[in-house]
Design a protein around this motif. Structure first.
Motif, short mmCIF file in Angstrom:
data_model
loop_
_atom_site.label_atom_id
_atom_site.label_comp_id
_atom_site.label_asym_id
_atom_site.label_seq_id
_atom_site.Cartn_x
_atom_site.Cartn_y
_atom_site.Cartn_z
N UNK A 1 0.81 -1.23 0.00
CA UNK A 1 0.00 0.00 0.00
C UNK A 1 0.84 1.27 0.00
N UNK A 2 0.21 2.33 -0.49
CA UNK A 2 0.75 3.68 -0.40
C UNK A 2 -0.14 4.47 0.55
N UNK A 3 0.47 5.15 1.53
CA UNK A 3 -0.26 5.86 2.58
C UNK A 3 0.18 7.31 2.60
N UNK A 4 -0.76 8.22 2.72
CA UNK A 4 -0.41 9.63 2.87
C UNK A 4 -0.05 9.92 4.33
N UNK A 5 1.05 10.63 4.55
CA UNK A 5 1.51 10.98 5.89
C UNK A 5 0.94 12.35 6.26
N UNK A 6 -0.24 12.36 6.80
CA UNK A 6 -0.98 13.61 7.02
C UNK A 6 -0.47 14.40 8.21
N UNK A 7 0.02 13.72 9.24
CA UNK A 7 0.46 14.45 10.43
C UNK A 7 1.90 14.92 10.32
N UNK A 8 2.74 14.16 9.64
CA UNK A 8 4.12 14.60 9.46
C UNK A 8 4.22 15.74 8.47
N UNK A 9 3.33 15.78 7.51
CA UNK A 9 3.35 16.85 6.50
C UNK A 9 1.92 17.31 6.25
N UNK A 10 1.32 17.99 7.23
CA UNK A 10 -0.10 18.37 7.08
C UNK A 10 -0.37 19.32 5.94
N UNK A 11 0.63 20.09 5.55
CA UNK A 11 0.39 21.05 4.48
C UNK A 11 0.96 20.62 3.15
N UNK A 12 1.53 19.42 3.05
CA UNK A 12 2.18 19.00 1.81
C UNK A 12 1.84 17.59 1.42
N UNK A 13 2.33 17.22 0.26
CA UNK A 13 2.04 15.90 -0.27
C UNK A 13 3.16 14.92 0.00
N UNK A 14 3.14 14.29 1.18
CA UNK A 14 4.15 13.30 1.54
C UNK A 14 3.47 11.94 1.67
N UNK A 15 3.99 10.97 0.96
CA UNK A 15 3.40 9.63 0.92
C UNK A 15 4.47 8.59 1.24
N UNK A 16 3.99 7.41 1.67
CA UNK A 16 4.91 6.31 1.99
C UNK A 16 4.40 5.03 1.35
N UNK A 17 5.30 4.30 0.71
CA UNK A 17 4.98 2.96 0.21
C UNK A 17 5.49 1.97 1.23
N UNK A 18 4.59 1.21 1.84
CA UNK A 18 4.90 0.39 3.00
C UNK A 18 5.33 -1.00 2.57
N UNK A 19 6.64 -1.17 2.37
CA UNK A 19 7.16 -2.48 1.97
C UNK A 19 7.16 -3.46 3.14
N UNK A 20 6.91 -2.97 4.35
CA UNK A 20 6.75 -3.87 5.49
C UNK A 20 5.50 -4.74 5.35
N UNK A 21 4.60 -4.37 4.43
CA UNK A 21 3.38 -5.16 4.21
C UNK A 21 3.66 -6.46 3.45
N UNK A 22 4.87 -6.63 2.93
CA UNK A 22 5.24 -7.91 2.35
C UNK A 22 5.26 -8.97 3.46
N UNK A 23 5.04 -10.24 3.13
CA UNK A 23 4.91 -11.25 4.19
C UNK A 23 6.16 -11.44 5.04
N UNK A 24 7.33 -11.18 4.48
CA UNK A 24 8.57 -11.27 5.25
C UNK A 24 8.94 -9.97 5.91
N UNK A 25 8.12 -8.94 5.76
CA UNK A 25 8.32 -7.69 6.47
C UNK A 25 9.23 -6.69 5.81
N UNK A 26 9.66 -6.91 4.55
CA UNK A 26 10.54 -5.94 3.93
C UNK A 26 10.46 -6.00 2.41
N UNK A 27 11.05 -4.98 1.78
CA UNK A 27 11.12 -4.90 0.33
C UNK A 27 11.92 -6.05 -0.26
#
Length: 496
Positions: free
Chosen positions: A15-41
């Motif tokens: 998944x890709x998640x918007x980081x609303x609290x770290x960058x409330x006024x800007x467009x900062x997003x994170x792609x969560x590679x921890x969501x893979x079954x082994x926990x990493x990219x």
């Protein structure tokens, strides 16, 4: 929702998640590679390398797989090999987190440790040697073409699809093996030519930003220890070099260890995202881009989860016992307390409880050194590296006993920019006869490295030296200084 035929089918599509609290006024997003079954990219690469070897016939049924890894690749390979029925041997430096080696062993792998001073290149050399000795299949993650290809086929297109019809100005990630950098860069050049790749790099190990080429043998001259496991080994991998040659990298941003740790903690406490130190470094670099260009749209690749850093500096301030505030909360109501009897039950008894060769010394370095070690205002001087575990151990000892000291981090960007880092290390080698750090001077006289200083504490020599230098050593607590050594050193494995 549907039923998968095996665990490896769940790799990717993170998944890709918007980081609303770290960058409330800007467009900062994170792609969560921890969501893979082994926990990493690294799950993506591990599966791709095994499947490519199966197709080519390089990996035979039942053949042992061997690879060098600081942890995430080893965990990913352990998962894939367990699912496919291959024995696995992972070669890992003893300095990397204990959680990682335990996870690999839990998944059925064998973990062979190498001495910390041999760094990443030592792990690779050992993996090569084991493969040649036993006829095992060696994955060669740092040069395996499947590493970059899987990111070109999947990770890059996933990013493009997530931002279809939207702006995406920058993708921020670390170099690591170079596979994700090269593969994502190639895919986005084709699918999103408007998106630029920004590489975050430890500020005290500028292998890419420094511009110096990789030597044919040995470590890169700009490598220094840093806390970002999996990023920036002591050499420039093939895929990383190729990404630079192919002009896939728009910019390289330095990130300090402190910024990386703070970024990871902010992800946890402000966004609810449990991620590792490299993830924090990516976010720190992304926030810097937004500071420079507030209307930018920035995606940060978060490589792994935070649980595999429990024994590392990321969790240094996280206790396992209740702190004062938690005790106060416990005592704010009468039941289930450790310090008061519980009706109908027995009263609880629990209570709170790597180094360049010496070169001729130049005069500026000599003057700087003499001024530092002979300053009567700071008679205790420790020459250290910011992210060397033995330097951390020394700091912890000094801080615990309340000994005032000056720490000179020889990998600090300011010293490097002044051209003093390498001359000072060469001078220390000459003055002490030791190529390693840390090294301690008291009143202008050399005491020794980390273990020598701990031995001097036990024998009373440290107190005598400190007192002679005009400091008070009378109130030091009684303790075993080895408790401050890295856990892997405290529990060094022995040969049976």
């Amino acid at each position: 929702m549907f039923i998968h035929s095996g665990i490896t089918e769940t790799i990717g599509r993170t998944p890709v998640v918007r980081l609303r609290r770290l960058a409330p006024g800007g467009g900062l997003y994170a792609k969560l590679e921890s969501a893979n079954p082994g926990g990493s990219v690294k799950d993506r690469m591990a599966l791709a390398m095994i499947e490519a070897a199966e197709r080519s016939g390089a990996l035979r049924p039942g053949q042992t797989v061997v690879e060098a890894s600081s942890g995430n690749t080893g965990i990913a390979l352990a998962m894939v090999c367990a699912a496919r029925g291959y024995p696995l041997v992972v070669v890992m430096g003893e300095q990397f987190s204990v959680e990682r080696r335990r996870l690999m062993r839990f998944l059925g792998a064998r973990v062979v440790l190498t001495p910390a001073h041999l760094k990443g290149s030592g792990m690779v050399d050992k993996a090569r040697e084991l493969a040649e000795t036993h006829g095992w299949f060696w994955c060669r993650q740092f040069e395996n073409q499947a590493n970059a290809e899987v990111h070109e086929r999947h990770t890059g297109p996933e990013i493009a699809a997530a931002f279809a019809g939207r702006r995406l100005d920058y993708v921020v990630l670390g170099a690591g093996t170079g596979g994700s950098l090269r593969g994502i860069g190639r895919a986005l050049r084709r699918l999103r030519p408007d998106t630029r790749i920004v590489v975050a790099e430890p500020d005290n190990a500028p292998l890419l930003a420094g511009g110096r080429p990789q030597p044919s043998q040995g470590s890169h001259p700009d490598f220094r220890p840093h806390p970002m496991q999996g990023w920036t080994p002591d050499f420039i991998p093939l895929h990383t070099a190729a990404a630079l040659t192919e002009d896939l990298v728009y910019r390289i941003l330095p990130v300090s260890g402190e910024q990386a740790l703070a970024g990871s903690r902010d992800l946890a406490r402000r966004e609810g995202i449990l991620a590792g130190i490299t993830a924090g470094a990516s976010v720190a670099a992304g926030l810097r881009l937004l500071d420079e260009q507030p209307d930018a749209e920035v995606l940060c690749l978060l490589p792994d989860t935070g649980e595999r850093y429990l024994s590392m500096p990321l969790f240094d301030d996280i206790g396992q016992d209740m702190d004062a505030e938690e005790w106060a909360i416990s005592r704010s109501s009468p039941g289930a307390r450790f310090d008061a009897p519980t009706p109908g039950a027995a009263t609880s008894a629990a209570a709170a409880a790597a180094t360049p060769a010496p070169t001729p010394v130049d005069e500026p370095a000599l003057r700087w050194f003499e001024a530092a070690v002979r300053d009567p205002r700071q008679p205790v001087v420790a020459f250290t590296l910011a992210w060397c575990e033995f330097s951390w151990s020394l700091r912890k000892l000094f801080e615990h006993i309340g000994l005032p000291y000056r720490a000179v981090d020889l990998d600090a960007p300011a010293l490097r920019q002044a051209g003093l880092d390498l001359p000072l290390r060469a001078l220390l080698h000459i003055r002490t006869g030791q190529p390693t750090l840390p090294q301690v001077f008291i009143g202008g006289q050399h005491l020794g490295g980390c273990t020598e200083t701990m031995a001097a504490f036990r024998s009373g020599e440290l107190a005598r030296r400190v007192t002679a230098a005009g400091l008070d050593a009378g109130a030091w607590p009684a303790l075993e200084p080895e408790q401050f050594l890295p856990r892997w050193r405290q529990r060094r494995e022995t040969v049976a």
